[in-house]
Design a protein around this motif. Structure first.
Motif, PDB file in Angstrom:
ATOM      1  N   MET A  92       2.197 -14.025  10.904  1.00 46.71           N
ATOM      2  CA  MET A  92       1.505 -12.747  10.772  1.00 46.71           C
ATOM      3  C   MET A  92       1.527 -12.082  12.149  1.00 46.71           C
ATOM      4  N   TYR A 151      -0.552  -5.209  11.223  1.00 42.55           N
ATOM      5  CA  TYR A 151      -0.113  -6.574  10.958  1.00 42.55           C
ATOM      6  C   TYR A 151       1.112  -6.535  10.050  1.00 42.55           C
ATOM      7  N   SER A 152       2.048  -7.441  10.303  1.00 39.74           N
ATOM      8  CA  SER A 152       3.269  -7.456   9.507  1.00 39.74           C
ATOM      9  C   SER A 152       3.953  -8.814   9.637  1.00 39.74           C
ATOM     10  N   PRO A 153       4.605  -9.291   8.561  1.00 41.67           N
ATOM     11  CA  PRO A 153       5.415 -10.508   8.684  1.00 41.67           C
ATOM     12  C   PRO A 153       6.768 -10.240   9.332  1.00 41.67           C
ATOM     13  N   ALA A 203      -6.459 -12.230  10.185  1.00 45.88           N
ATOM     14  CA  ALA A 203      -5.098 -12.434  10.687  1.00 45.88           C
ATOM     15  C   ALA A 203      -5.017 -13.690  11.539  1.00 45.88           C
ATOM     16  N   ILE A 225       2.207 -12.887   2.076  1.00 45.42           N
ATOM     17  CA  ILE A 225       1.885 -12.561   3.468  1.00 45.42           C
ATOM     18  C   ILE A 225       2.055 -11.066   3.721  1.00 45.42           C
ATOM     19  N   THR A 255      -1.034  -9.334   2.208  1.00 45.66           N
ATOM     20  CA  THR A 255      -2.203  -9.627   3.041  1.00 45.66           C
ATOM     21  C   THR A 255      -2.161  -8.805   4.321  1.00 45.66           C
ATOM     22  N   ALA A 256      -0.973  -8.660   4.906  1.00 47.55           N
ATOM     23  CA  ALA A 256      -0.832  -7.849   6.122  1.00 47.55           C
ATOM     24  C   ALA A 256      -1.237  -6.403   5.856  1.00 47.55           C
TER      25      ALA A 256
END
Length: 686
Positions: free
Chosen positions: A431, A500-502, A526, A548, A551-552
């Protein structure tokens, strides 16, 4: 090929976990059918109705009802909106369903909730079709109740809503004038004004704590924990330190403000004795082991991801986790032995001069490294509210930024980078905390303004790579000038928003190729995701793929909501304090220009307000958006971004956090940055 229903019925009739081959044999499937069977098993597993063990065997999971309450949770890689169950009874993470369009065609916004019909497709995928919204923000009004002869009315706190909502007499029984309320708009009648029904009382508008209660309700921030989550927190026990490295010999210290409410990190440093690393330092950053208490799929976990983060107000905090964890078991309080995420148990102790010297020695090295890589160096003043013993505001003052704050910040950045690098080295999903480069249009607007001030630092060649050091040169030129605050503010406005990012794109502001949040798992979900990824077995990440990514998206939204709520609360505190200062004259600076007027800021308190164009000296004013100014057609008078002006406070709206000012006398700006415009002579207006 069996239908998904037949597959589930077979697994429920055979409670022992079964492998793919046994399932294929039971339904008479050949080897050519295996890919389709595996695809169906994956699809049904994603719905939560199948549970896959580590031995690649399957068992029936929780049965899905026909109807379920769901909430919007981002989008998948193809852009399809996703939802997750509001309450998930099964083991593990709550599943994600694709959201199909309802018959009415209504879109479900991020984090909004709806009652949905679950539809199982032949492929095994489960989709959710919204039936009706469970929360309707457009019909929810937060405001103050005022008594009238016919009952009462609700005046919205949202300054954008100019309506007044009538409350009938029987709905207003027992409600005192000045009560903060949450109301629900009723269907409009053909004739007459808007009406509303009171659904929640928040207490008197002038009571201590009313500002934060109003703001929490206005932003619909979850403030009550579900009973199951509270029960899990109450049942939590201190960690058994067996098997953990014992760091109690390390003099771990916390450095926090006097108003800190939770302590999730402690630090230690010493000079490295290795002769091959002369001048180096050994640093330990110990982070509370929140993941030990908050297990994936638990009631605590579901509520934590729903909240996304803690929200801080001057008089209270709305925590991500119940106080039994956030303020006790997970908090690294001085003198307590706690479990930390470096795999250890350690004791937090008071600081001594020797320990302080070591910490600052390590900080000096990190600070030089930060400057060498060219991280963005903004100088922005933050403010804090001073409360009296009854939690009423008495002042808003600048929050001083000390070297100790910068020390902790650099230690935390170092730990966050280490976490991201470790996950990358393991090829585990991460994350990331990403920050993109500035938008070219915003850069162009900033360049135009700086050119007006005589700071040509953004004269970019076509194709030139934009780096934070470019902005640092601009900020350095503006330093120690009267325009320095507005230049810092405009450089900040030109930046992209961190999310936030994968998918890693680096962190522009910190000038780092990879970055994650790891050091505050008590207050940010996070960080908890990163903790779990670091402790997960190889090849079995706790979150991956669509889960993910959604969620981000969700926690990026909750972070924006928290920041907006905290700003709104500060505006209300400032307006409350200034409501007794109507008519007072202030020296201010223009911080924004619009066709309807200009915004000013008071330097001491940071209060912002509007000077309406209708109150300016008689003229017709044209708005020049490129040069951020209003120009009088007849007089040529100008009011430009960054100008110093004298204003008189005309109105203060504590509930809406709104201030209105009027220009005092013939107040116009003085020439700006004349010392920087060498060889060009004084700048003429117009």
């Amino acid at each position: 090929m069996p239908s998904p229903e037949a597959l589930l019925e077979f697994l429920r009739d055979n409670p022992e976990a079964i492998g793919t081959r046994e399932i294929a044999r039971a339904f008479g499937l050949g080897s050519s059918d295996q890919p389709a069977l595996r695809a169906m098993l994956r699809a049904v597993t994603r719905s939560g109705e199948l549970v896959r063990g580590g031995d690649r065997r399957f068992a029936a999971g929780a049965a899905l009802p026909e109807m379920m309450a769901v909430e919007r949770a981002g989008s998948d890689a193809d852009g399809f909106p996703l939802v997750r169950p509001v309450a998930w009874p099964g083991p593990g993470e709550a599943p994600l369903f694709r959201l199909v369009e309802s018959a009415a065609g209504d879109e479900l916004p991020e984090s909004a909730r709806a009652l949905a019909r679950l539809i199982r497709r032949e492929s095994g995928e489960t989709e959710a079709e919204p039936v009706r919204r469970l929360d309707t923000p457009e019909s929810r009004i937060v405001g103050v109740f005022r008594r009238t002869r016919g009952g009462g009315e609700v005046i919205p706190a949202d300054r954008r809503d100019k309506s007044e909502y009538g409350v009938l007499g029987h709905d207003a029984v027992g409600l005192p004038d000045g009560e903060l309320v949450v109301a629900e708009e009723l269907p409009s009648r053909r004739f007459g004004g808007k009406r509303a029904r009171i659904v929640e009382r928040l207490g008197p508008a002038d009571a201590p704590g009313s500002i934060s209660r109003l703001t929490i309700a206005a932003f619909d921030i979850p403030s009550e924990f579900p009973r199951e989550a509270l029960a899990e927190a109450a049942a939590a026990q201190s960690v058994d330190l067996t098997g953990r490295a014992d760091l109690r010999d390390l003099a771990l210290v916390t450095i926090d403000g006097e108003d800190a409410r939770d302590f999730d990190d402690a630090v230690w440093a010493e000079a490295d004795a290795d002769p091959e690393n002369r001048g180096g330092w050994h640093i330990v950053v110990a982070i509370a082991d929140v993941g030990h208490y908050v297990r994936p799929g638990s009631a605590l976990d579901r509520e934590a991801v729903h909240r996304g983060n803690s929200v801080y107000f001057p008089d209270r905090v709305v925590p991500m986790l119940p106080e039994a964890l956030s303020n006790d078991l997970c908090s690294l309080k001085p003198g307590d032995v706690q479990a930390a995420r470096d795999g250890s148990g350690g004791t937090v102790v008071p600081i001594t001069p020797e320990r302080l010297d070591a910490l600052y020695g390590a900080f000096a090295v990190l600070d030089r490294a930060r400057r060498a890589r060219g991280a963005l160096e903004l100088d922005l003043t933050e403010h804090r509210v001073v409360l009296d013993g009854e939690r009423r505001p008495i002042a808003v003052v600048p929050r001083h930024r000390l070297d100790s704050h910068r020390l902790i910040e650099e230690f935390m950045i170092l730990a966050n980078v280490a976490a991201a690098e470790e996950l990358e080295s393991r090829h585990q999903p991460c994350m990331y905390r990403v920050h993109d480069a500035p938008d070219p249009e915003k850069l162009a607007a900033l360049r135009d303004f700086l050119d007006e001030l005589g700071i040509p630092g953004l004269a970019l060649a076509k194709g030139q790579v934009i780096r934070p050091a470019l902005f640092n040169r601009v900020l350095e030129k503006a330093r120690d000038t009267q325009e320095a605050p507005i230049v810092n503010e405009l450089v900040l406005r030109s930046q992209a928003q961190a999310v936030y990012s994968p998918n890693n794109i680096g962190h522009f502001g910190l000038a780092l190729p990879r970055y994650a949040h790891f050091t505050s798992p008590i207050r940010r979900y996070a960080d908890l995701v990163v903790h779990r990824a670091l402790t997960a077995p190889a090849g079995r990440p706790p979150l991956a793929g669509e889960a993910i990514a959604s969620t981000a998206d969700h926690i990026s939204m909750t972070e924006r909501r928290a920041a907006a709520a905290e700003r709104a609360a500060m505006d209300r505190y400032r307006a409350t304090l200034l409501s007794d200062a109507i008519g007072t004259i202030y020296q201010a600076r223009i911080t924004g220009v619009a066709p309807f007027g200009f915004f000013i800021s008071l330097p001491e308190s940071g209060a912002d307000g509007l000077v309406p164009v209708s109150t300016l000296p008689s003229d017709y004013y044209d708005h020049d958006p490129r040069k951020h100014r209003l120009v009088g057609r007849r007089s040529g008078r100008q009011f430009a971004l960054g100008d110093a002006v004298t204003v008189r406070l005309a109105e203060a709206d504590p509930m809406g956090g709104r201030l209105l000012f009027r220009l005092e006398g013939e107040s116009f700006a003085k020439p700006r940055f004349t010392g920087l415009r060498r060889g060009r002579g004084p700048r003429r207006r117009g």
